[in-house]
Design an enzyme around this catalytic site. Structure first.
Site, short mmCIF file in Angstrom:
data_model
loop_
_atom_site.label_atom_id
_atom_site.label_comp_id
_atom_site.label_asym_id
_atom_site.label_seq_id
_atom_site.Cartn_x
_atom_site.Cartn_y
_atom_site.Cartn_z
N CYS A 148 7.53 0.76 1.15
CA CYS A 148 7.57 -0.69 1.56
C CYS A 148 7.51 -1.43 0.22
O CYS A 148 7.08 -0.82 -0.92
CB CYS A 148 6.36 -1.24 2.40
SG CYS A 148 6.33 0.00 3.86
N ARG A 198 13.20 -0.01 -1.58
CA ARG A 198 12.14 0.56 -1.31
C ARG A 198 11.68 0.65 0.31
O ARG A 198 11.10 1.57 0.86
CB ARG A 198 10.64 -0.33 -1.66
CG ARG A 198 10.75 -0.14 -3.34
CD ARG A 198 9.21 -0.91 -3.56
NE ARG A 198 7.98 -0.26 -3.47
CZ ARG A 198 7.55 0.71 -4.25
NH1 ARG A 198 8.17 1.09 -5.33
NH2 ARG A 198 6.68 1.42 -3.81
N GLY A 241 1.76 1.97 2.49
CA GLY A 241 0.97 3.14 2.56
C GLY A 241 0.53 3.38 4.06
O GLY A 241 1.23 2.98 4.67
N LYS A 263 13.68 4.44 -1.69
CA LYS A 263 13.86 4.87 -3.14
C LYS A 263 12.72 5.72 -3.60
O LYS A 263 12.83 6.83 -3.90
CB LYS A 263 14.22 3.53 -3.99
CG LYS A 263 14.28 4.05 -5.45
CD LYS A 263 15.51 4.45 -5.83
CE LYS A 263 15.64 4.74 -7.12
NZ LYS A 263 16.89 5.75 -7.35
C1 AGP Z 1 18.01 11.23 -4.87
O1 AGP Z 1 19.12 10.64 -4.74
C2 AGP Z 1 16.85 10.76 -3.76
N1 AGP Z 1 16.83 9.54 -3.31
C3 AGP Z 1 15.33 11.52 -3.71
O2 AGP Z 1 15.81 12.98 -3.45
C4 AGP Z 1 14.77 11.49 -4.67
O3 AGP Z 1 15.21 11.98 -6.16
C5 AGP Z 1 13.19 12.05 -4.50
O4 AGP Z 1 12.68 11.22 -3.60
C6 AGP Z 1 12.52 12.04 -5.69
O5 AGP Z 1 11.97 10.68 -6.44
P1 AGP Z 1 11.32 10.68 -7.68
O6 AGP Z 1 12.25 11.17 -8.67
O7 AGP Z 1 11.03 9.22 -7.64
O8 AGP Z 1 10.10 11.12 -7.55
#
Ligand code: AGP
Length: 612
Positions: free
Chosen positions: A2, A27, A99, A607
């Site tokens: 969030c 997010r 969270g 994200k």
């Molecule tokens: C990638 O396109 C994704 N949205 C997702 O797999 C992302 O790479 C994964 O959640 C890891 O995120 P981070 O690199 O911020 O740790």
């Protein structure tokens, strides 16, 4: 997950909060809400769906005031309905939360037994009830927040207001990211889950640590521990990102902009990490020395999603160039298998956001077992970077599109720099070999530009195949992770089922799926796997599959064998993954555009995944 934004000061806080939420919408985007003091009373507006739904409501209600807090939600407990949308209020205590309250069932039962009635299905609402209960016991607002939070187990980033204290805004953090900043005027403060929300207002931020809270009032901002109220002195961090970087800049989608930013992002990531004579790497910033690299007996890479794919390529480079045995694990798996972390193990955590809960927890597990941590992160001051013994930042700038693109290629650039640095320290490559690879790295941005020129060709292919219901992506060796990444990009944003497979493994199962409706993307760079990949391609052709081949610009054979051929200028075998991934990102992008999906905010995703 969030997004939280808060403002207190002389301006109308509602537009500031809405502007910040818009920057954080990546997010979470299933519902949103804002609360502020209007005419001395707290007023809340919430709505289901994207932020624009809330905007319509705010326009109609003419909401304005300060302090103000807002939230954009990615549902965990409770469906995305208006009653479940934040802010939650109970007896004048208003809360926005990112969270999970892990003990919320026990707390809810306890509160219900004491006569509390709830208006949502969320874990968050419990927090406003707990604070209200402490206020009713005679504590002041700040003490009540501390007392309540000390009863909560789990993770939180919170923005809190109280109707009886119209000149106070409290932010608190445990396990979920939160940054605070002073405004340019006396008594002006901002809080946010992530830096992009603040860029337009301040580039000097304070990262709250776990178990800390910031209490903002006209007298100033005090940061203290939640546990015992001890005041904390905090460092102010200067953020190099420009507010313009968090805008679309004329592109239709953030994802497209970010794909096109890759040459510059990779170039920025290399900058300052290569010696002036362009013959070797310089990674002193990590705090690890050549002697440390020589002492490494084993590397374990931990990451999720796209970052895990970067790690798969990294494993190949670290083993091949630096000759260090390297394992890679999906972070959410590592933690729960009681992993063996022997002495001399270096953990490498890869994460764009630096906040992914699975990666953070896996790194903590490894650290508890005695390993040193080097992280590769894009967000400065993020939780993972602060947990690490050394950090390599990817200078990709803010990545807003949920589908990760420029973070991936800059992570690869970091991993290659690292492999070369380690190889030099361990003398597994001679100076000349290192210098040749450094030179190739420096030429990369220009080749990435050439991959981008293929955009219209990928748009054409996407138009032809966007009705497919399944896709297969095949490759071998160090391009196999690129097949996985191509498949992930496609399924994330176009919702087409796609699988990445090592091309040699196809005959052990997936070949059964192939028919005249199945597009099969085959990566066939001119490397030592080429002949074998061509054989796999012929196996697909023999079963009427629709072959979309990606190969070297000099290739003469695949045009006759494939339905579509995309020719790519190659930097040489070792760096090929960087130039081959770009056309796959473009293929996914245009496919999603033809299907009319929400490219930047695909359904069900967020994200940064800050819950397990
Ligand atoms: C990638 O396109 C994704 N949205 C997702 O797999 C992302 O790479 C994964 O959640 C890891 O995120 P981070 O690199 O911020 O740790």
């Amino acid at each position: 997950m969030c997004g939280i934004v808060g403002y207190m000061g002389p301006q109308d806080g509602v537009p500031v909060v809405m502007d910040g939420l818009q920057k954080l919408e990546y997010r979470g985007y299933d519902s949103a809400g804002v609360a502020t003091f209007q005419d001395g009373r707290i007023t809340i507006n919430r709505s289901v769906g994207k932020l624009r739904e809330l905007e319509k409501k705010l326009f109609a209600s003419e909401l304005s005031g300060s302090p103000a807090i807002g939230h954009t939600r990615w549902a965990t407990h409770g469906r995305p309905t208006e009653p479940n949308a934040h802010p939650h209020v109970y007896e004048g205590v208003v809360v926005v939360h990112n969270g999970i309250v892990e003990n919320y069932i026990a707390l809810r039962e306890e509160l219900a037994a004491a006569g509390h009635r709830f208006s949502s299905e969320t874990d968050t609402e419990i927090i406003s009830h707990l604070i209200a209960r402490e206020l009713a016991r005679g504590l002041d607002f700040c003490q009540a927040v501390r007392a309540a939070l000390n009863q909560v187990r789990g993770a939180f980033a919170l923005g809190i207001m109280y109707e009886q204290e119209p000149e106070m805004l409290i932010a608190a953090r445990k396990g979920s990211p939160l940054v605070v900043a002073h405004g340019s005027q006396q008594g002006e403060y901002y809080i946010a889950s992530d830096i992009p929300a603040l860029l337009a207002y301040s580039r000097e931020v304070i990262f709250l640590d776990d178990d800390e809270m910031a209490v903002c009032s006209p007298a100033g901002m005090t940061i203290m521990t939640v546990a015992d109220g001890r005041e904390q002195q905090k460092e102010v961090h200067q953020i190099a990102w420009d507010p313009i970087m968090a805008e679309k800049g004329g592109y239709k989608h953030f994802m497209l902009k970010e794909i096109f930013e890759q040459p510059q992002a990779v170039s920025n990531t290399l900058l300052g990490r290569i010696s002036e004579d362009r013959r070797k790497t310089d990674l002193q910033e990590t705090g690890f020395t050549p002697a440390d690299w020589r002492a490494v007996k084993k590397i374990m890479i931990l990451a999720c999603g796209t970052s895990w794919h970067a790690g798969l390529v990294g494993k190949f480079w670290l083993e091949r160039l630096a000759r260090i045995p390297t394992e890679i694990d999906i972070a959410s798996e590592f933690r729960y298998r009681d992993p063996l972390v022997e002495e001399g193990t270096l953990l490498i955590g890869i994460s764009q956001s630096g906040e992914t809960a699975d990666t953070l927890a896996a790194l903590r597990e490894g650290k508890d077992k005695g390993a040193k941590i080097l992280s590769i992160c894009n967000v400065m001051g993020s939780s993972i970077s602060r947990q690490s013994d050394g950090v390599m930042y990817t200078y990709a700038g803010p990545e807003i599109g949920v589908a990760s693109t420029k973070a991936f290629t800059t992570q690869l650039a970091c991993l290659m720099l690292l492999a070369l640095d380690m190889a030099a320290a361990r003398k597994t490559m001679d100076d000349e070999e290192i210098a040749e690879n450094v030179e190739a790295l420096l030429k990369l941005p220009a080749l990435l530009e050439k991959s981008l020129i293929l955009a219209p060709r990928l748009e054409q292919i996407a138009r032809t195949y966007h009705h497919a219901s399944d896709y297969l992506f095949l490759a071998r060796g160090l391009n196999y992770p690129i097949a996985l990444e191509g498949a992930l990009k496609l399924k994330e944003i176009s919702y087409i089922h796609a699988e990445g497979y090592p091309a040699g493994e196809m005959k052990h199962g997936p070949i059964a799926l192939i028919d005249e409706n199945m597009p099969v993307v085959i990566l066939a760079p001119h490397d030592h796997h080429y002949e074998k990949v061509v054989s796999n391609l012929q196996e697909v052709v023999a079963r009427d599959g629709r072959v979309i081949a990606f190969t070297a610009s000099t290739d003469k054979r695949l045009a006759d064998l494939s339905h579509e051929v995309v020719k790519i200028e190659e930097p040489g075998e070792i760096l090929n993954p960087l130039v081959y991934v770009i056309p796959l990102q473009l293929l996914a992008y245009y496919t999603a555009v033809f299907k009319g999906t929400d490219v930047d905010q695909p359904r069900n995703l967020a994200k940064s995944v800050t819950v397990e």
